[in-house]
Design an enzyme around this catalytic site. Structure first.
Site, short mmCIF file in Angstrom:
data_model
loop_
_atom_site.label_atom_id
_atom_site.label_comp_id
_atom_site.label_asym_id
_atom_site.label_seq_id
_atom_site.Cartn_x
_atom_site.Cartn_y
_atom_site.Cartn_z
N GLN A 102 0.91 -1.27 0.09
CA GLN A 102 -0.04 0.08 0.17
C GLN A 102 0.91 1.20 0.27
OE1 GLN A 102 -3.34 -0.79 3.22
NE2 GLN A 102 -1.70 -2.23 3.50
N HIS A 120 -1.37 1.33 -4.31
CA HIS A 120 -1.78 2.65 -4.57
C HIS A 120 -0.93 3.66 -5.20
CE1 HIS A 120 -3.99 2.02 -0.01
NE2 HIS A 120 -4.85 1.84 -1.35
N CYS A 149 6.30 19.33 -16.54
CA CYS A 149 6.85 18.34 -17.43
C CYS A 149 7.78 19.36 -18.53
CB CYS A 149 5.97 17.50 -17.93
SG CYS A 149 6.32 16.62 -19.38
N GLY A 188 2.91 -4.45 8.85
CA GLY A 188 2.99 -3.08 8.95
C GLY A 188 1.72 -2.35 8.73
N THR A 189 0.74 -3.12 8.51
CA THR A 189 -0.78 -2.38 7.98
C THR A 189 -1.59 -2.58 9.30
OG1 THR A 189 -2.36 -2.18 6.30
CG2 THR A 189 -1.43 -4.40 6.55
N SER A 190 -2.52 -1.52 9.24
CA SER A 190 -3.49 -1.44 10.26
C SER A 190 -4.60 -2.18 9.82
CB SER A 190 -3.85 0.07 10.67
OG SER A 190 -4.29 0.74 9.41
N ASN A 214 3.55 -6.99 13.46
CA ASN A 214 2.94 -5.61 13.74
C ASN A 214 3.29 -5.61 15.02
OD1 ASN A 214 1.38 -3.28 14.09
ND2 ASN A 214 0.34 -3.73 12.28
P1 NAD Z 1 -1.26 2.68 8.78
O1 NAD Z 1 -0.51 3.88 9.13
O2 NAD Z 1 -2.86 2.84 8.75
O3 NAD Z 1 -0.84 1.64 10.10
C1 NAD Z 1 0.74 1.49 10.26
C2 NAD Z 1 0.68 0.19 10.78
O4 NAD Z 1 1.88 -0.02 11.12
C3 NAD Z 1 -0.24 0.09 12.46
O5 NAD Z 1 -0.83 -1.13 12.49
C4 NAD Z 1 1.32 0.10 12.96
O6 NAD Z 1 0.94 -0.83 14.32
C5 NAD Z 1 2.15 -0.64 12.39
N1 NAD Z 1 3.41 -0.26 12.93
C6 NAD Z 1 3.95 0.90 13.60
N2 NAD Z 1 5.32 0.76 13.67
C7 NAD Z 1 5.80 -0.43 12.97
C8 NAD Z 1 6.99 -1.24 12.72
N3 NAD Z 1 8.19 -0.67 13.25
N4 NAD Z 1 7.13 -2.42 12.10
C9 NAD Z 1 5.83 -2.89 11.51
N5 NAD Z 1 4.55 -2.24 11.70
C10 NAD Z 1 4.62 -1.10 12.66
O7 NAD Z 1 -0.73 2.23 7.41
P2 NAD Z 1 -1.37 1.50 6.22
O8 NAD Z 1 -2.19 0.09 6.74
O9 NAD Z 1 -0.52 1.05 5.27
O10 NAD Z 1 -2.55 2.58 5.84
C11 NAD Z 1 -2.05 3.92 5.62
C12 NAD Z 1 -2.31 4.33 4.01
O11 NAD Z 1 -1.33 5.42 3.83
C13 NAD Z 1 -1.63 3.46 2.96
O12 NAD Z 1 -2.72 2.95 2.18
C14 NAD Z 1 -0.53 4.09 2.30
O13 NAD Z 1 -0.66 4.28 0.94
C15 NAD Z 1 -0.47 5.44 2.85
N6 NAD Z 1 0.85 5.87 3.29
C16 NAD Z 1 2.05 5.37 2.72
C17 NAD Z 1 3.25 5.65 3.27
C18 NAD Z 1 4.39 5.11 2.84
O14 NAD Z 1 4.61 5.03 1.48
N7 NAD Z 1 5.55 4.89 3.35
C19 NAD Z 1 3.42 6.27 4.74
C20 NAD Z 1 2.06 6.56 5.20
C21 NAD Z 1 1.12 6.38 4.66
ZN ZN Z 2 4.44 16.28 -20.33
#
Ligand code: NAD
Ligand code: ZN
Length: 253
Positions: A102, A120, A149, A188-190, A214
């Site tokens: 994601q 995404h 661009c 690492g996803t909620s 997680n």
């Molecule tokens: P979320 O922010 O909803 O959840 C993050 C999860 O990671 C939580 O469950 C938390 O407990 C867990 N977490 C915290 N520290 C951790 C660690 N060190 N190791 C493993 N897990 C850990 O994230 P989501 O579910 O990905 O949803 C957020 C949306 O926002 C996504 O769809 C994404 O597209 C976007 N997003 C992307 C980034 C990126 O590209 N790095 C950053 C922020 C948000």
């Molecule tokens: Zn262009």
């Protein structure tokens, strides 16, 4: 050795096809904060004002001002951590087939994963709203906003903004991989953002073992996932890989 680590290693070892679903949590150890929760982007900004396609079309310069500070400057500097590297290593070892992410930071590819489905889209690339040319975000000159661009068109993130569809190919492939795998690592996803959070449900309903990594439980825990290995992605991945490596070593002897 932690028994849950051993269970994860056993499940991975016996899997024909293992895939991973990752979220913002895997990139926290690379210095990219999540959006939700304390100190997150959505505490300071209304997503509908800075991450909705209508907001971008209405005032691209305003949206870009926030994107540069909150995303470009952070993602340009970020490097893959042991979580990303561990999944890439599992792919090279023939244990993991695909990463469905994601995240929009491009860190799985930077770590060496070659089959990454960007659910995404990506913020590591920008694309021209006129001619569709893609430019690496690191090379985008943000001194004048919105950046443009060479054809003069406004550049926009190659990511899915609110109000936009999940890229159909990413959605279809993710559903296929989820229904065909026999182990899914959910790292690492909620599991709150749909339809991404439905992929582990598809996996579990198709007979796969779903394993979460997680520090916190999620709505999947105890319902969809078989177990949660509690901890940070980098550390847990290192522990899993060191047990996998020692199994391979002992097989060779
Ligand atoms: P979320 O922010 O909803 O959840 C993050 C999860 O990671 C939580 O469950 C938390 O407990 C867990 N977490 C915290 N520290 C951790 C660690 N060190 N190791 C493993 N897990 C850990 O994230 P989501 O579910 O990905 O949803 C957020 C949306 O926002 C996504 O769809 C994404 O597209 C976007 N997003 C992307 C980034 C990126 O590209 N790095 C950053 C922020 C948000
Ligand atoms: Zn262009």
């Amino acid at each position: 050795m932690d028994t849950l680590i051993s269970r994860a290693v056993t499940d991975l070892k016996h899997a024909r096809t293992a895939v991973a679903l990752t979220g913002a949590g895997i990139s926290i150890e690379s210095g990219i904060p999540p959006f939700r929760g304390k100190g997150g982007l959505w505490e300071r900004f209304d997503p509908m004002e800075i991450a909705h396609i209508d907001a971008f079309v209405a005032d691209p310069a305003l949206v870009w001002r926030v994107l540069v500070k909150e995303l470009k400057e952070v993602i340009d500097r970020a490097l893959p951590n042991d979580g990303h590297k561990g999944l890439a290593r599992m792919e090279r070892m023939g244990i993991l087939k695909t990463v469905i992410t994601q995240n929009v930071d491009g860190l799985h590819q930077a770590a060496g994963s070659t089959d990454v489905i960007e659910f995404h889209g990506t913020f590591a690339w920008q694309r021209c709203t006129e001619c569709e040319t893609r430019v690496p975000t690191r090379d985008v000159d943000a001194s004048v906003l919105p950046p443009r661009c060479i054809c003069g068109g406004i550049l926009r993130p190659d990511a899915v903004l609110f109000g936009e569809m999940i890229p159909p190919i990413a959605l279809t492939r993710s559903q296929e991989e989820s229904s065909q795998c026999d182990v899914m690592l959910v790292v690492g996803t909620s599991a709150l953002v749909q339809p991404a959070a439905f992929m582990p449900v598809i996996a579990q309903q198709s007979g796969a073992t779903v394993i979460e990594i997680n520090p916190e439980p999620t709505p999947l825990t105890g319902r969809i996932s078989k177990f949660l290995v509690a901890g940070k992605a980098g550390q847990i991945m290192n522990e899993i890989l060191s047990e996998v490596s020692s199994l391979i070593q002992s097989k060779k002897q």
